[in-house]
Design a protein around this motif. Sequence first.
Motif, PDB file in Angstrom:
ATOM      1  N   VAL A 111       0.739  -1.088   0.239  1.00 33.02           N
ATOM      2  CA  VAL A 111       0.317  -0.010  -0.059  1.00 33.02           C
ATOM      3  C   VAL A 111       0.984   1.457   0.419  1.00 33.02           C
ATOM      4  O   VAL A 111       1.858   1.619   0.869  1.00 33.02           O
ATOM      5  CB  VAL A 111      -1.033   0.081   1.316  1.00 33.02           C
ATOM      6  CG1 VAL A 111      -1.504   1.291   1.963  1.00 33.02           C
ATOM      7  CG2 VAL A 111      -2.164  -1.121   1.235  1.00 33.02           C
ATOM      8  N   LEU A 112       0.484   2.267  -0.535  1.00 35.04           N
ATOM      9  CA  LEU A 112       1.054   3.683  -1.052  1.00 35.04           C
ATOM     10  C   LEU A 112      -0.258   4.574  -0.119  1.00 35.04           C
ATOM     11  O   LEU A 112      -0.884   4.182  -0.331  1.00 35.04           O
ATOM     12  CB  LEU A 112       1.080   4.391  -1.754  1.00 35.04           C
ATOM     13  CG  LEU A 112       1.764   5.586  -1.748  1.00 35.04           C
ATOM     14  CD1 LEU A 112       2.500   6.176  -1.070  1.00 35.04           C
ATOM     15  CD2 LEU A 112       1.936   6.093  -3.391  1.00 35.04           C
ATOM     16  N   GLY A 113       0.408   5.233   1.269  1.00 35.83           N
ATOM     17  CA  GLY A 113      -1.114   5.251   1.699  1.00 35.83           C
ATOM     18  C   GLY A 113      -0.660   6.956   2.369  1.00 35.83           C
ATOM     19  O   GLY A 113       0.729   7.127   2.425  1.00 35.83           O
ATOM     20  N   LEU A 114      -1.469   8.062   1.402  1.00 33.89           N
ATOM     21  CA  LEU A 114      -1.059   9.671   1.872  1.00 33.89           C
ATOM     22  C   LEU A 114      -1.671  10.027   2.751  1.00 33.89           C
ATOM     23  O   LEU A 114      -3.355   9.701   2.271  1.00 33.89           O
ATOM     24  CB  LEU A 114      -1.570  10.616   0.476  1.00 33.89           C
ATOM     25  CG  LEU A 114      -0.855  10.139  -0.648  1.00 33.89           C
ATOM     26  CD1 LEU A 114      -0.844  10.298  -2.015  1.00 33.89           C
ATOM     27  CD2 LEU A 114       0.807   9.316  -0.821  1.00 33.89           C
ATOM     28  N   ILE A 115      -1.710  11.650   3.390  1.00 35.71           N
ATOM     29  CA  ILE A 115      -2.585  12.106   4.661  1.00 35.71           C
ATOM     30  C   ILE A 115      -1.744  12.934   5.065  1.00 35.71           C
ATOM     31  O   ILE A 115      -0.846  13.626   4.365  1.00 35.71           O
ATOM     32  CB  ILE A 115      -2.012  10.676   5.885  1.00 35.71           C
ATOM     33  CG1 ILE A 115      -3.563  11.558   6.810  1.00 35.71           C
ATOM     34  CG2 ILE A 115      -0.986  11.040   6.389  1.00 35.71           C
ATOM     35  CD1 ILE A 115      -3.789   9.768   8.191  1.00 35.71           C
ATOM     36  N   TRP A 116      -3.381  14.487   5.118  1.00 35.66           N
ATOM     37  CA  TRP A 116      -3.135  15.328   5.454  1.00 35.66           C
ATOM     38  C   TRP A 116      -4.224  15.971   6.394  1.00 35.66           C
ATOM     39  O   TRP A 116      -4.923  15.693   6.618  1.00 35.66           O
ATOM     40  CB  TRP A 116      -3.543  16.374   3.852  1.00 35.66           C
ATOM     41  CG  TRP A 116      -1.749  16.668   2.938  1.00 35.66           C
ATOM     42  CD1 TRP A 116      -1.251  17.312   2.816  1.00 35.66           C
ATOM     43  CD2 TRP A 116      -2.389  15.646   2.035  1.00 35.66           C
ATOM     44  NE1 TRP A 116      -0.714  16.942   1.262  1.00 35.66           N
ATOM     45  CE2 TRP A 116      -1.049  16.168   0.902  1.00 35.66           C
ATOM     46  CE3 TRP A 116      -2.970  14.506   1.339  1.00 35.66           C
ATOM     47  CZ2 TRP A 116      -0.680  14.933   0.015  1.00 35.66           C
ATOM     48  CZ3 TRP A 116      -2.147  13.895   0.067  1.00 35.66           C
ATOM     49  CH2 TRP A 116      -1.422  14.550  -0.737  1.00 35.66           C
ATOM     50  N   ASN A 117      -3.464  16.799   7.320  1.00 40.80           N
ATOM     51  CA  ASN A 117      -4.510  17.743   8.005  1.00 40.80           C
ATOM     52  C   ASN A 117      -4.251  19.138   7.588  1.00 40.80           C
ATOM     53  O   ASN A 117      -3.346  19.506   7.897  1.00 40.80           O
ATOM     54  CB  ASN A 117      -3.913  17.616   9.846  1.00 40.80           C
ATOM     55  CG  ASN A 117      -4.149  16.430  10.171  1.00 40.80           C
ATOM     56  OD1 ASN A 117      -4.850  15.498  10.318  1.00 40.80           O
ATOM     57  ND2 ASN A 117      -2.713  15.497  11.583  1.00 40.80           N
ATOM     58  N   ILE A 118      -5.619  19.286   7.434  1.00 39.79           N
ATOM     59  CA  ILE A 118      -6.085  20.555   6.490  1.00 39.79           C
ATOM     60  C   ILE A 118      -7.293  21.521   7.603  1.00 39.79           C
ATOM     61  O   ILE A 118      -8.093  20.580   7.918  1.00 39.79           O
ATOM     62  CB  ILE A 118      -6.527  20.810   5.086  1.00 39.79           C
ATOM     63  CG1 ILE A 118      -5.752  19.480   4.305  1.00 39.79           C
ATOM     64  CG2 ILE A 118      -6.855  21.648   4.577  1.00 39.79           C
ATOM     65  CD1 ILE A 118      -4.010  20.135   3.897  1.00 39.79           C
ATOM     66  N   ARG A 119      -6.861  22.113   8.062  1.00 40.18           N
ATOM     67  CA  ARG A 119      -7.710  22.949   8.361  1.00 40.18           C
ATOM     68  C   ARG A 119      -9.247  23.598   7.356  1.00 40.18           C
ATOM     69  O   ARG A 119      -9.139  23.883   6.417  1.00 40.18           O
ATOM     70  CB  ARG A 119      -7.362  24.619   8.845  1.00 40.18           C
ATOM     71  CG  ARG A 119      -5.733  24.594   9.533  1.00 40.18           C
ATOM     72  CD  ARG A 119      -4.948  26.026   9.743  1.00 40.18           C
ATOM     73  NE  ARG A 119      -5.049  26.674   8.337  1.00 40.18           N
ATOM     74  CZ  ARG A 119      -4.479  26.826   8.071  1.00 40.18           C
ATOM     75  NH1 ARG A 119      -3.514  26.240   7.747  1.00 40.18           N
ATOM     76  NH2 ARG A 119      -3.843  27.471   6.889  1.00 40.18           N
TER      77      ARG A 119
END
Length: 249
Positions: free
Chosen positions: A131-139
């Motif tokens: 798996v390739l996993g991408l994650i962002w916390n965005i206001r």
Amino acid sequence: MSADRATSFGSEAENYEAGRPEYPFEAVAWMLERMPQGARRIADVGAGTGKLTRVIRQAPDAEVVAVDPDPEMLAALRRSVPGIPTFQGSAEHMPVPDASLDAVTLGQAWHWVDPLAASVELGRVVRTGGVLGLIWNIRDERVEWVRRLTDIMHSSPAENMVNGPESEGPRIAEPFGEVETQRWEWNRAMTRAQLHRMALSRSYLITAPVEERTEIIRHMDALFDELGLEGEGTIDLPYVTHVFRAVRG
């Protein structure tokens, strides 16, 4: 995209660690749940100070390594997440053998990479079915004061890629397959000082001239005064965590 901005964070590693939010465990678990049964070898790439690394380490039997191009960020990670092996490298230049990983993750990082070159290189090190996993916390800028805060601080490449008005999300290429996505909404209680440290960890402010940085901080304080945010008082900063995953064919 400015290479100076992409590699600027090491000078503000302490503000990055103090000011940036953690990742919801549920979001990280979803990102990794399509790993093959029994899989546990995971590389957190663009790991920074270890915000995502420490959550991944909570997974049962996880064997985690951290990769980042910036030695100052890796030094901060070793302090905040002791015992994690660290390697200098990037999504385009991974310091690990072929097919040696079950998953690669990037937190707040894919917008700094060449998506085609990174997809090929990560396809080299992730085994079939990994798996390739991408994650962002965005206001969450649906909230008026948060939108005003972003106007003061300036938007980031991450916000434009993931949540911009014309965004189609991150580009992931072969050998990875269809991209799946989910999102989580949550709040983080923050003091004025924490909000300033969050702002000072952003690439725009790190690389801005001193005069512009001072002006941005002044406008932030004017907003916080208007909100009545003083001393150890807190305000809920709403976040949306955007998660993407793709399986290697």
